[in-house]
Write a protein that holds these residues in place. Structure first.
Motif, PDB file in Angstrom:
ATOM      1  N   PHE A  20      19.627 -28.973   3.287  1.00 30.96           N
ATOM      2  CA  PHE A  20      19.791 -27.744   4.070  1.00 30.96           C
ATOM      3  C   PHE A  20      18.519 -26.886   4.035  1.00 30.96           C
ATOM      4  O   PHE A  20      17.975 -26.644   2.956  1.00 30.96           O
ATOM      5  CB  PHE A  20      20.974 -26.985   3.461  1.00 30.96           C
ATOM      6  N   THR A  21      18.089 -26.457   5.204  1.00 34.39           N
ATOM      7  CA  THR A  21      16.888 -25.622   5.434  1.00 34.39           C
ATOM      8  C   THR A  21      15.568 -26.308   5.061  1.00 34.39           C
ATOM      9  O   THR A  21      14.527 -25.665   5.037  1.00 34.39           O
ATOM     10  CB  THR A  21      16.950 -24.231   4.734  1.00 34.39           C
ATOM     11  N   LEU A  22      15.627 -27.603   4.798  1.00 36.40           N
ATOM     12  CA  LEU A  22      14.383 -28.351   4.555  1.00 36.40           C
ATOM     13  C   LEU A  22      14.091 -29.196   5.797  1.00 36.40           C
ATOM     14  O   LEU A  22      14.741 -29.041   6.821  1.00 36.40           O
ATOM     15  CB  LEU A  22      14.529 -29.205   3.296  1.00 36.40           C
ATOM     16  N   ASP A  23      13.135 -30.086   5.709  1.00 33.21           N
ATOM     17  CA  ASP A  23      12.864 -30.978   6.835  1.00 33.21           C
ATOM     18  C   ASP A  23      12.296 -32.289   6.300  1.00 33.21           C
ATOM     19  O   ASP A  23      12.251 -32.494   5.080  1.00 33.21           O
ATOM     20  CB  ASP A  23      11.953 -30.306   7.890  1.00 33.21           C
ATOM     21  N   MET A  87      22.909 -31.638   1.413  1.00 33.44           N
ATOM     22  CA  MET A  87      23.552 -31.682   2.732  1.00 33.44           C
ATOM     23  C   MET A  87      23.264 -33.020   3.418  1.00 33.44           C
ATOM     24  O   MET A  87      24.116 -33.575   4.113  1.00 33.44           O
ATOM     25  CB  MET A  87      23.070 -30.528   3.615  1.00 33.44           C
ATOM     26  N   GLY A  88      22.060 -33.554   3.201  1.00 29.72           N
ATOM     27  CA  GLY A  88      21.730 -34.877   3.741  1.00 29.72           C
ATOM     28  C   GLY A  88      22.648 -35.951   3.159  1.00 29.72           C
ATOM     29  O   GLY A  88      22.959 -36.942   3.812  1.00 29.72           O
ATOM     30  N   GLY A  89      23.094 -35.724   1.918  1.00 30.28           N
ATOM     31  CA  GLY A  89      24.053 -36.644   1.294  1.00 30.28           C
ATOM     32  C   GLY A  89      25.423 -36.550   1.958  1.00 30.28           C
ATOM     33  O   GLY A  89      26.125 -37.558   2.086  1.00 30.28           O
ATOM     34  N   TYR A  90      25.816 -35.331   2.379  1.00 29.18           N
ATOM     35  CA  TYR A  90      27.096 -35.207   3.110  1.00 29.18           C
ATOM     36  C   TYR A  90      27.012 -36.042   4.402  1.00 29.18           C
ATOM     37  O   TYR A  90      27.973 -36.698   4.800  1.00 29.18           O
ATOM     38  CB  TYR A  90      27.408 -33.755   3.500  1.00 29.18           C
ATOM     39  N   VAL A  91      25.834 -35.975   5.036  1.00 28.03           N
ATOM     40  CA  VAL A  91      25.624 -36.719   6.285  1.00 28.03           C
ATOM     41  C   VAL A  91      25.652 -38.230   5.992  1.00 28.03           C
ATOM     42  O   VAL A  91      26.286 -39.008   6.716  1.00 28.03           O
ATOM     43  CB  VAL A  91      24.284 -36.304   6.937  1.00 28.03           C
TER      44      VAL A  91
END
Ligand code: MLT
Length: 258
Positions: A20-23, A87-91
């Motif tokens: 989240f909020t990273l890229d 959050m990338g893990g949720y995805v």
């Protein structure tokens, strides 16, 4: 939605999804280290980095479908190894549950399978309302940034903390509120874990203030085919804070899939 992404290296595909909020730049060290052996693709999720930030809520399953669409556009039909942080893990979990045939391995880094508690969901909604009213993401960054890094990084890696804060502060307001609301309504995937038979690496930061190591241990135990790597001198951003140890664990895991 077509996402911005980086695409480095030859070989079997490894997709890495930021938090989240990273890229995608959070994976610079992994792109460099893995990129001599693997093709490392790192998207910017919608509302992040250089990807578009549409209005509205960003359900995690929609973020997951954006990543699958990217694979389709790149004509990658062979199963890939997919990793996601927080959050990338949720995805990543959403893809593992909903598109398992697209994967041959899974890496769940500093993340959890459980949904938000009502209290956490309310905090997110309050922050989203504040952002909607002001267009200013600084309060979210100010709340989050100190919790992301472990004590070692905070005391010895001021440059890294500052650079990460810059990326976070550049996040578009719509992307931040859309993601907050999407995370708040994400499904609980704890019961799905036992059905994910993919080889899985669960990574925990030894000093993660947001996801206790014990929770990662339980998640690894609930997955039928998982190993746990605990990264020393790292908080919630283990691959950024201790890339040496994190990359060694990732390379070992990827090698075991060959
Ligand atoms: C992240 O780093 O992606 C966030 O901590 C995820 C969350 O807020 O649940």
């Amino acid at each position: 939605m077509l996402l911005n992404y980086s695409d480095d290296g030859p070989g079997p595909v490894v997709v890495l999804i930021h938090g989240f909020t990273l890229d995608h730049t959070m994976w610079d060290s992994q792109r460099e280290t893995l990129g001599s052996i693997y093709r490392v693709i790192a998207p910017d999720l919608r509302g992040h980095g250089r990807s578009a930030a549409p209005e509205g809520i960003y359900p995690i399953d929609d973020l997951a479908d954006d990543v699958v669409e990217l694979l389709d556009r790149l004509k990658i039909s062979e199963p890939v190894v997919l990793g996601g942080l927080s959050m990338g893990g949720y995805v990543a979990l959403s893809i593992a549950v909903r598109h398992p045939k697209r994967l041959r391995g899974l890496m769940l880094l500093n993340t959890r399978a459980a949904a938000d508690t009502p209290e956490t969901a309310q905090v997110r909604e309050d922050l989203a309302l504040q952002i909607d009213a002001t267009g200013d993401v600084t309060p979210v960054v100010a709340t989050m940034l100190p919790k992301l890094f472990g004590p070692t990084s905070r005391s010895t890696r001021g440059d890294l903390v500052e650079r990460t804060g810059e990326v976070m502060r550049r996040s578009p307001a719509r992307g931040v509120s859309g993601s907050l609301r999407g995370m708040a309504v994400r499904p609980d995937r704890v019961a799905d874990l036992r059905r994910i038979t993919l080889p899985t690496l669960v990574m925990a930061g030894a000093a993660d203030a947001l996801i206790p190591v014990e929770e990662s241990r339980l998640m690894a135990g609930a997955l039928p085919n998982a190993e746990l790597a605990i990264i020393p001198d790292a908080g919630h951003l283990a691959p950024l804070e201790n890339p040496g140890a994190a990359n060694a664990a990732i390379l070992r895991f990827l090698g075991s899939l060959a």
